[in-house]
Each structure stands twice: as structure tokens, then as C-alpha cells.
Design a protein around this motif. Structure first.
Motif, mmCIF file in Angstrom:
data_model
loop_
_atom_site.group_PDB
_atom_site.id
_atom_site.type_symbol
_atom_site.label_atom_id
_atom_site.label_comp_id
_atom_site.label_asym_id
_atom_site.label_seq_id
_atom_site.Cartn_x
_atom_site.Cartn_y
_atom_site.Cartn_z
ATOM 1 N N VAL A 123 23.900 45.699 8.970
ATOM 2 C CA VAL A 123 23.945 45.026 7.669
ATOM 3 C C VAL A 123 23.067 43.776 7.701
ATOM 4 O O VAL A 123 22.777 43.251 8.781
ATOM 5 C CB VAL A 123 25.401 44.631 7.285
ATOM 6 C CG1 VAL A 123 26.253 45.874 7.040
ATOM 7 C CG2 VAL A 123 26.036 43.752 8.350
ATOM 8 N N ASN A 168 23.475 41.176 4.995
ATOM 9 C CA ASN A 168 24.036 40.064 4.214
ATOM 10 C C ASN A 168 24.968 39.160 5.007
ATOM 11 O O ASN A 168 25.331 38.075 4.555
ATOM 12 C CB ASN A 168 24.787 40.602 2.994
ATOM 13 C CG ASN A 168 23.838 41.121 1.938
ATOM 14 O OD1 ASN A 168 22.664 40.794 1.959
ATOM 15 N ND2 ASN A 168 24.336 41.936 1.029
ATOM 16 N N THR A 184 28.489 54.547 3.903
ATOM 17 C CA THR A 184 29.474 54.010 2.949
ATOM 18 C C THR A 184 30.061 52.704 3.475
ATOM 19 O O THR A 184 30.222 51.736 2.720
ATOM 20 C CB THR A 184 30.620 55.037 2.755
ATOM 21 O OG1 THR A 184 30.054 56.296 2.406
ATOM 22 C CG2 THR A 184 31.574 54.589 1.678
ATOM 23 N N ARG A 211 28.694 50.661 5.646
ATOM 24 C CA ARG A 211 27.649 49.615 5.629
ATOM 25 C C ARG A 211 27.485 49.020 4.236
ATOM 26 O O ARG A 211 27.423 47.804 4.069
ATOM 27 C CB ARG A 211 26.301 50.216 6.060
ATOM 28 C CG ARG A 211 26.225 50.613 7.498
ATOM 29 C CD ARG A 211 24.904 51.332 7.760
ATOM 30 N NE ARG A 211 24.935 51.966 9.074
ATOM 31 C CZ ARG A 211 23.909 51.985 9.916
ATOM 32 N NH1 ARG A 211 22.770 51.432 9.590
ATOM 33 N NH2 ARG A 211 24.018 52.568 11.080
ATOM 34 N N SER A 212 27.397 49.885 3.239
ATOM 35 C CA SER A 212 27.129 49.362 1.895
ATOM 36 C C SER A 212 28.336 48.598 1.349
ATOM 37 O O SER A 212 28.165 47.657 0.570
ATOM 38 C CB SER A 212 26.676 50.464 0.944
ATOM 39 O OG SER A 212 27.582 51.508 0.930
ATOM 40 N N ARG A 213 29.542 48.971 1.775
ATOM 41 C CA ARG A 213 30.731 48.221 1.343
ATOM 42 C C ARG A 213 30.668 46.780 1.885
ATOM 43 O O ARG A 213 30.925 45.820 1.160
ATOM 44 C CB ARG A 213 31.998 48.937 1.831
ATOM 45 C CG ARG A 213 33.298 48.232 1.477
ATOM 46 C CD ARG A 213 33.520 48.182 -0.041
ATOM 47 N NE ARG A 213 34.738 47.428 -0.393
ATOM 48 C CZ ARG A 213 34.868 46.695 -1.494
ATOM 49 N NH1 ARG A 213 33.864 46.603 -2.361
ATOM 50 N NH2 ARG A 213 36.000 46.066 -1.753
ATOM 51 N N GLN A 215 27.964 45.212 2.822
ATOM 52 C CA GLN A 215 26.847 44.561 2.132
ATOM 53 C C GLN A 215 27.319 43.975 0.799
ATOM 54 O O GLN A 215 26.998 42.838 0.467
ATOM 55 C CB GLN A 215 25.713 45.562 1.876
ATOM 56 C CG GLN A 215 24.880 45.886 3.091
ATOM 57 C CD GLN A 215 23.984 44.749 3.522
ATOM 58 O OE1 GLN A 215 24.414 43.833 4.226
ATOM 59 N NE2 GLN A 215 22.736 44.764 3.104
ATOM 60 N N SER A 216 28.105 44.765 0.018
ATOM 61 C CA SER A 216 28.569 44.264 -1.285
ATOM 62 C C SER A 216 29.556 43.121 -1.127
ATOM 63 O O SER A 216 29.544 42.175 -1.910
ATOM 64 C CB SER A 216 29.269 45.344 -2.100
ATOM 65 O OG SER A 216 28.838 46.588 -1.760
ATOM 66 N N LEU A 217 30.438 43.215 -0.127
ATOM 67 C CA LEU A 217 31.443 42.163 0.045
ATOM 68 C C LEU A 217 30.804 40.803 0.334
ATOM 69 O O LEU A 217 31.338 39.767 -0.045
ATOM 70 C CB LEU A 217 32.408 42.527 1.183
ATOM 71 C CG LEU A 217 33.415 43.639 0.856
ATOM 72 C CD1 LEU A 217 34.161 44.082 2.113
ATOM 73 C CD2 LEU A 217 34.406 43.155 -0.199
ATOM 74 N N TYR A 218 29.655 40.812 1.001
ATOM 75 C CA TYR A 218 29.003 39.546 1.332
ATOM 76 C C TYR A 218 27.837 39.204 0.399
ATOM 77 O O TYR A 218 27.300 38.109 0.468
ATOM 78 C CB TYR A 218 28.543 39.551 2.801
ATOM 79 C CG TYR A 218 29.705 39.332 3.753
ATOM 80 C CD1 TYR A 218 30.089 38.047 4.116
ATOM 81 C CD2 TYR A 218 30.442 40.399 4.237
ATOM 82 C CE1 TYR A 218 31.173 37.842 4.952
ATOM 83 C CE2 TYR A 218 31.533 40.209 5.077
ATOM 84 C CZ TYR A 218 31.901 38.930 5.431
ATOM 85 O OH TYR A 218 32.975 38.722 6.257
ATOM 86 N N ALA A 219 27.480 40.129 -0.474
ATOM 87 C CA ALA A 219 26.330 39.883 -1.353
ATOM 88 C C ALA A 219 26.617 38.794 -2.375
ATOM 89 O O ALA A 219 25.738 38.022 -2.738
ATOM 90 C CB ALA A 219 25.942 41.165 -2.072
ATOM 91 N N GLY A 220 27.873 38.719 -2.837
ATOM 92 C CA GLY A 220 28.195 37.781 -3.895
ATOM 93 C C GLY A 220 28.411 36.362 -3.429
ATOM 94 O O GLY A 220 28.651 35.480 -4.236
#
Ligand SMILES: [Zn+2]
Length: 176
Positions: free
Chosen positions: A55, A57, A151, A153-155, A157-162
Motif C-alpha cells: 500500500v 497511503n 481487495t 490492499r484497496s480497503r 488504501q481507502s481507510l488511509y486516503a481520507g
């Protein structure tokens, strides 16, 4: 004269890390301590390296000696477990590298990587296949896969993207 030179050097040394941090301000960095990780120090380092390669992020780095860490890694005789994140900088998380599963034959790097998956905010997905990191022990003792699937990895990524690091301007005095 000598005093002036050393003061200047200290200022440069003090400002360099801040400048470097600004460049990557969108990457969240959390720290861990392996001071209580016992015989699992290497497995934990491998699990952390896998996440850092998976990841972008969030980065997990080992805290310097004597520095506060966001995540404590503790070796004990129970079943492996961890607090659910996502752990933020200045937050608090714990990974227990339980010897019970290791003694049963489960892969120690997969255990470390799985527990850090919890620290990064992933729940268990049991039962599940070996290709899933968060399927944990349900994939069986023969499963040695320490890598999160796409799946997972992208989860993360989203949790830390914001979450963005506070602007460097916070606390700055603006004149006028
Ligand atoms: Zn789990």
C-alpha cells in the motif's frame, strides 16, 4: 565563531526532516515498537515490509529507541490477536504475537502480516482461502501466504486516503 557554526548546523539538522515530511504529506506514517516482541522481531519486520510494499497511503516504521510508538508488538503464550485500527499517528494499537498458533505450526510471517492487517483496519474474513490474508487460521496450517489480496490492499488504501497530515501552517502566526 565556533558557537555560530554549531548553531547553524543544529538548525539545518532540525529542519531537514520537516522539509522531507512536507513532500510526502499525504502519506500517513505510524510507528511500532518491537521491544517486547521477543523471538518474533524478524517475522514482525517482514510482515511490516509486506504491508509497506502493498500500500502507498500508509507507512509503518519502527520507532526509534526511547520514542513513543503507536503500535506495541508483544510476544505472549496466547493465540495471536490485535486491536482493530485503522491506527492513526499518535494513536494506540497492540499486536500480540501469540506462541499458541506458532506452536501449532502456523506460519509466523503470515501471522505478523495478518495482525498488522487488523492494525490497519481490516477485520477477520473467516472462513476464507489462503489467498486472503484476513482468512487467518481458517486457511489451515499449510497456508504460508503473508500477502494481502487486492481487495484487502484497496480497503487499507481507502481507510488511509481520507486522512491528511495537518498542514505545516497550523500554529503559524500570520501577520497582517
Ligand atoms: Zn485476525
Amino acid at each position: 565563531m565556533l558557537a555560530t557554526v554549531s548553531t547553524t548546523a543544529a538548525l539545518v539538522a532540525g529542519t531537514a526532516p520537516q522539509a522531507a515530511a512536507d513532500v510526502h504529506a499525504a502519506v500517513v506514517t505510524i510507528t511500532y515498537s518491537d521491544a517486547q516482541a521477543g523471538e518474533f522481531v524478524n517475522a514482525v519486520a517482514q510482515g511490516v515490509a509486506i504491508w509497506n510494499a502493498s500500500v502507498t497511503n500508509v507507512r509503518i516504521v519502527k520507532a526509534a529507541a526511547g520514542q513513543r510508538a503507536d503500535v506495541q508488538v508483544i510476544a505472549d503464550n496466547g493465540w495471536p490477536r490485535a486491536t482493530l485500527g485503522p491506527v492513526r499517528p499518535g494513536g494506540r494499537g497492540t499486536v500480540w504475537m501469540g506462541r499458541e498458533a506458532v506452536n501449532d505450526g502456523y506460519n509466523v510471517v503470515r501471522i505478523a502480516s495478518h495482525e498488522f492487517g487488523h492494525i490497519l483496519g481490516l477485520p477477520d474474513r473467516k472462513p476464507g482461502p489462503c489467498s486472503s490474508l484476513m482468512s487467518g487460521s481458517s486457511a489451515g496450517v499449510s497456508c504460508t501466504n503473508p500477502n494481502p489480496n487486492s481487495t484487502e490492499r484497496s480497503r487499507v488504501q481507502s481507510l488511509y486516503a481520507g486522512w491528511l497530515a495537518p498542514s505545516a501552517d497550523v500554529g503559524k502566526v500570520l501577520v497582517g
